[in-house]
Enzyme design. Structure first.
Site, PDB file in Angstrom:
ATOM      1  N   HIS A  70     -18.965 -45.124  -5.656  1.00 18.93           N
ATOM      2  CA  HIS A  70     -19.557 -45.637  -6.897  1.00 18.93           C
ATOM      3  C   HIS A  70     -20.508 -46.789  -6.597  1.00 18.93           C
ATOM      4  CE1 HIS A  70     -15.721 -43.718  -7.930  1.00 18.93           C
ATOM      5  NE2 HIS A  70     -16.262 -43.437  -9.103  1.00 18.93           N
ATOM      6  N   ASP A 120     -21.425 -42.069  -8.061  1.00 21.66           N
ATOM      7  CA  ASP A 120     -21.330 -41.952  -9.517  1.00 21.66           C
ATOM      8  C   ASP A 120     -21.621 -43.290 -10.204  1.00 21.66           C
ATOM      9  OD1 ASP A 120     -20.479 -39.428  -8.915  1.00 21.66           O
ATOM     10  OD2 ASP A 120     -18.531 -39.586  -9.899  1.00 21.66           O
ATOM     11  N   ASP A 121     -21.918 -43.188 -11.510  1.00 21.66           N
ATOM     12  CA  ASP A 121     -21.944 -44.311 -12.472  1.00 21.66           C
ATOM     13  C   ASP A 121     -23.229 -45.126 -12.467  1.00 21.66           C
ATOM     14  OD1 ASP A 121     -19.398 -43.417 -12.807  1.00 21.66           O
ATOM     15  OD2 ASP A 121     -18.393 -45.260 -12.204  1.00 21.66           O
ATOM     16  N   HIS A 124     -24.049 -37.308 -14.792  1.00 23.15           N
ATOM     17  CA  HIS A 124     -22.676 -37.805 -14.961  1.00 23.15           C
ATOM     18  C   HIS A 124     -22.436 -38.175 -16.432  1.00 23.15           C
ATOM     19  CE1 HIS A 124     -18.933 -39.067 -13.271  1.00 23.15           C
ATOM     20  NE2 HIS A 124     -19.096 -40.368 -13.492  1.00 23.15           N
ATOM     21  N   HIS A 171     -20.574 -43.010 -20.024  1.00 18.02           N
ATOM     22  CA  HIS A 171     -19.372 -42.677 -19.251  1.00 18.02           C
ATOM     23  C   HIS A 171     -18.185 -42.423 -20.178  1.00 18.02           C
ATOM     24  CE1 HIS A 171     -16.458 -42.771 -15.957  1.00 18.02           C
ATOM     25  NE2 HIS A 171     -17.495 -42.670 -15.137  1.00 18.02           N
TER      26      HIS A 171
END
Length: 430
Positions: A189, A45-46, A96, A100
């Protein structure tokens, strides 16, 4: 605690806390772990991140592992060459959000825009629309369930806190190996730039992942992309939304029992429980009623609340919306003479007041129907009542999508109720 605070807590519970708990704990409508297919899914993610993502791709290539990246749309636009490299090297690209942000802090339209902007950004780079989605922090709002028709929502079964630098690579590696099963979805991540993360945390993640992959190679574990894993596991259940609705209804009705106790909301007649009532003072702008009377700030009123348990029973027992409407009107007409009896015992009451989306036919029954004034109450009532309609009404979703339903104030004077619905009559005088 003030009524506004309680109302905000209810909105928060309904909008995000309850849906997130049900999805996270019950797995309704989301993919969290393989059930039949052996194979580990590595997900990241991210990203993409210009410093760490290239190192990660090099590492995955060295071990010939295919992974799934849930990327931020804004970063995809900024680093398109990394998105293209992921794609060319056989990795799966999911979404995603554009930035964020937690879905709990955004309106449904804002979430929709986040996703559409991300889809557009990724499609412009690789020529394919991403259909896999992981909401930030795994937090959703109730309207995200509509996304299940457009996206496969993917969570995780193993998370090791790799966004923290404390403990270094050893903590991450040890947690991965000690908790691992051969059908896990692992969350890691490849960026340390999001809220709550340590900027240098991906350094330790990469070091730990290298040793983890070496051990997995020794144990002959298989790694799969999310799409391959889901395909091997078989099709998703076709009606997760209906199951989720029933679960939410159950918990919501339990919450209402507490709400009624806190605010002294009670049934007026055990035989006709379509409404609960609360005796209180009206607070708001003056409402001018159809019979030249009015409700002013400070007037004593009977506040009407639909009995949602009764309403849900009626919905379950009605084969069509027309039958539901007929049954609903009939129950309201049976209730009103009982209300007349109550008003005769409480002559200080000036009127009856409520906020509802189910207001069709109210004018014919003597009620004044008005739009809510702009402001916080209108916004919160809109969210709250749209949620209830979405959950309880058989065509709630379709009618909400078409904009056919919106909350309205319904009000009538006490004298008009007494005149129209005499207590000794079984049928109202319309």
């Amino acid at each position: 605690m003030s009524k506004l605070v309680w109302f905000l807590l209810v909105i928060l519970l309904v909008y995000t806390i309850l849906p997130t708990l049900i999805v996270r704990l019950g797995g309704f409508g989301v993919y969290t772990k393989g059930k039949r297919a052996n194979g580990i899914a590595l997900t990241f993610d991210d990203g993409p991140d210009p410093d760490y993502t290239p190192q990660l791709l090099d590492l995955l290539a060295a071990y010939q592992v295919k992974a799934t990246f849930f990327v931020l749309g804004s970063k995809a636009e900024k680093y398109p060459e990394l998105i293209m490299r992921m794609h060319k090297e056989g990795h799966l690209i999911g979404i995603h959000n554009y930035v964020h942000w937690a879905n709990a802090l955004m309106t449904p339209m804002k979430v929709k825009k986040q996703l559409s902007d991300s889809v557009k950004a990724i499609e412009n780079i690789i020529g394919e629309k991403p259909i896999y989605y992981r909401p930030p922090w795994g937090i959703i709002n109730i309207f995200d369930l509509i996304l299940l028709k457009q996206f496969h929502m993917v969570l995780w079964s193993l998370m090791v806190g790799d966004w923290r630098s404390s403990g270094g690579k050893n903590r991450i590696r040890n947690e991965l190996l000690s908790k691992l099963s051969n059908n896990d979805i692992i969350l890691l991540h490849d960026s340390g730039q999001t809220f709550g993360a340590d900027q240098n945390a991906p350094i330790f993640m990469l070091e730990a992942l290298s040793e983890f992959l070496e051990e997995c190679k020794r144990r002959e574990y298989i790694f799969l992309r999310i799409d391959s894993k889901m395909k091997l596991d078989g099709p998703r259940k076709q009606e997760p939304l209906q199951l989720l609705k029933k679960t939410i209804v159950y918990f919501w009705l339990k919450w209402e029992m507490l709400f009624y106790w806190l605010f002294n909301v009670r049934p007026l007649d055990p035989n006709y429980q379509i409404f609960y009532i609360r005796l209180c003072k009206y607070h708001g702008s003056t409402i001018y009623l159809e019979n030249d009377e009015k409700l002013s700030d400070g007037d004593l009123v009977v506040e009407l609340h639909f009995n949602n348990e009764k309403l849900f029973q009626m919905i379950s027992q009605s084969s069509t919306s027309v039958q539901l409407a007929v049954n609903l009107i009939r129950d309201v007409q049976r209730f009103l003479p009982t209300l007349t009896q109550y008003l005769k015992l409480h002559q200080e009451v000036r009127g009856i007041y409520g906020i509802t989306m189910i207001h069709r036919g109210s004018k014919q029954m003597g009620f004044t129907v008005k739009e809510l004034p702009k402001g916080m109450l209108r916004m919160l009532s809109h969210i709250y009542l749209r949620f209830l309609m979405f959950i309880f009404h058989p065509q709630g979703r379709k009618r909400l999508m078409k904009g056919q339903l919106s909350p309205r104030i319904v009000a009538i004077s006490a004298s008009e109720v007494i005149r129209r619905y005499p207590a000794d009559s079984s049928s109202p005088s319309l």
